[in-house]
Write an enzyme that holds these catalytic residues in place. Structure first.
Site, mmCIF file in Angstrom:
data_model
loop_
_atom_site.group_PDB
_atom_site.id
_atom_site.type_symbol
_atom_site.label_atom_id
_atom_site.label_comp_id
_atom_site.label_asym_id
_atom_site.label_seq_id
_atom_site.Cartn_x
_atom_site.Cartn_y
_atom_site.Cartn_z
ATOM 1 N N TRP A 1 50.998 49.269 25.744
ATOM 2 C CA TRP A 1 52.218 49.207 24.929
ATOM 3 C C TRP A 1 53.335 48.462 25.644
ATOM 4 C CZ3 TRP A 1 51.198 49.477 20.198
ATOM 5 C CH2 TRP A 1 50.271 50.383 19.684
ATOM 6 N N ASP B 1 60.479 53.106 25.775
ATOM 7 C CA ASP B 1 59.611 53.412 24.635
ATOM 8 C C ASP B 1 59.047 54.823 24.813
ATOM 9 O OD1 ASP B 1 57.652 53.666 22.745
ATOM 10 O OD2 ASP B 1 56.565 51.840 23.270
ATOM 11 N N LYS C 1 53.829 60.362 16.532
ATOM 12 C CA LYS C 1 53.249 61.159 17.610
ATOM 13 C C LYS C 1 53.901 62.548 17.647
ATOM 14 C CE LYS C 1 51.460 57.093 18.620
ATOM 15 N NZ LYS C 1 51.962 55.818 19.116
#
Ligand SMILES: *Cc1c(COP(=O)(O)O)cnc(C)c1O
Length: 362
Positions: free
Chosen positions: A104, A174, A198
């Site tokens: 990511w 993030d 999530k």
């Protein structure tokens, strides 16, 4: 009510708390006796605005977000932020530092390169993303517009055990797979963002927490919908926001508050993770490749002694009601994501299953 629910270890979209889904179900067609669903109401209506405002306030309470930060409810998931961040913030020196510890943060860096001078301040790719760099290993530029990192890499299960010190340079993080999992000092960050699917709610929604002085610096070409200041000035309602996702996120925040807040869930999360890692480490059959200090409390990847058994493990675990244990398609193996909404009994059931499987196949 007692809904029958499987144990869902999906990395995302991930498990939501059962009480939240039950409440949403009860309110689906007739919200608070109004005779219509919340998702059929105008986003400008007093009811929807109140629901959205309460969600923001509950998040502010849960995270103790200081008053000089805006909370934005944006669209396009976390990945759209990979473009919005450089468009909005890489506008002083045109340079930004990226710490790369997994897929990511690498994607975020690759996207930022399209907009300016995105520099890798440290990368753990050479050790297969199995650790995070120490503070001393970060090569930071004093003139960077910001430093970006990912405190919890969802795919590799790699977490930072410290918040990078970037001096006066704003830190952008993030937090998609770890927001609300444990207490956080928001004031250490210029900006925090998290895709909702999530720990927060349905996919598509992205929560952005940004310090006010970072607003209003966007490049002239920035799409209006991508401009943080436009979003903040319009209370995240420049256009029609994803009202139903926002409402559901609000129900998750309420649930977490009722549970005792982030301190309470953090204790449960650490206990869940410790039990699973302890079992893996002592099993002699399963293994986790991540440096101990950098093990994620949310995403626990593990391999079996013989990868030829992977298929059988997945078949049998699914039949036992333990769902979505396959590792990311890019790395293989297994991964158990044990987010806030995954109850402790799920971890107990997983460990019991793993032990039984190892006994029969070891
Ligand atoms: C899931 C995830 C993303 C991507 O989220 P999308 O909403 O699919 O764009 C980005 N970063 C991290 C750390 C993630 O876990």
């Amino acid at each position: 009510m007692s809904t029958k629910r499987a144990f869902n270890f999906c990395a995302g979209p991930a498990a939501l708390p059962t009480p939240v889904l039950e409440k949403a179900g009860l309110e689906l067609a007739d919200w608070h006796g109004k005779g219509l669903s919340i998702m059929e109401m105008s986003h400008r209506s007093a009811d929807v605005v109140a629901v959205c405002d309460k969600a923001e306030q509950d998040l502010r309470d849960l995270m103790a977000i200081p008053d000089n930060y805006k909370v934005l409810f944006m669209q396009g998931g976390a990945s759209s932020q990979f473009s919005m961040i450089p468009l909005n913030l890489m506008t002083g020196s045109g340079k930004a530092d990226y710490i790369v510890t997994g897929q990511w943060s690498k994607k975020a860096w690759q996207e930022a390169k399209r907009y300016g001078n995105a520099v890798v301040a440290a990368s753990t790719e050479s050790n297969n993303f199995s650790s995070a760099p120490s503070q001393a290993e970060l090569v930071l530029s004093p003139d960077a517009d910001y430093v970006h990192y990912c405190p919890n890499e969802t795919i590799g299960g790699v977490a930072f055990d410290y918040i990078p010190d970037t001096g006066d340079v704003p830190l952008v993080a993030d937090f998609s797979s770890v927001l609300l999992a444990e207490p956080l000092d928001v004031s250490r960050f210029g900006m925090i963002y998290a895709g909702a699917q999530k720990n927060i709610g349905p996919a598509g929604l992205c929560v952005v927490i940004i310090r006010e002085d970072l607003l209003g610096k966007a490049q002239a070409c920035t799409p209006t919908m991508f401009d943080y200041k436009v979003c903040a000035d319009n209370a995240s309602m420049y256009n029609t926001p994803p009202t139903y996702s926002w409402y559901l996120a609000g129900l998750v925040f309420e649930w977490l508050k009722d549970l005792g807040g982030v301190d309470a869930i953090a204790e449960i999360n650490h206990r869940k993770a410790k039990r699973l890692y302890d079992y893996i480490d002592n099993s002699g059959f399963y293994a986790n490749p991540v440096a101990i200090a950098n093990r994620s409390i949310m995403n626990v990847p593990f391999t079996l002694a013989d990868s030829k058994l992977d298929k059988l493990f997945l078949q049998e675990s699914e039949a036992a009601g333990l769902l979505n244990l396959a590792g990311h398609r890019s790395v293989g193996g297994m991964r158990a994501s044990i987010y806030n909404a995954v109850p402790e009994e799920a971890v107990t059931a997983l460990i019991d299953f793993m032990a039984d499987f190892a006994r029969r196949n070891g």
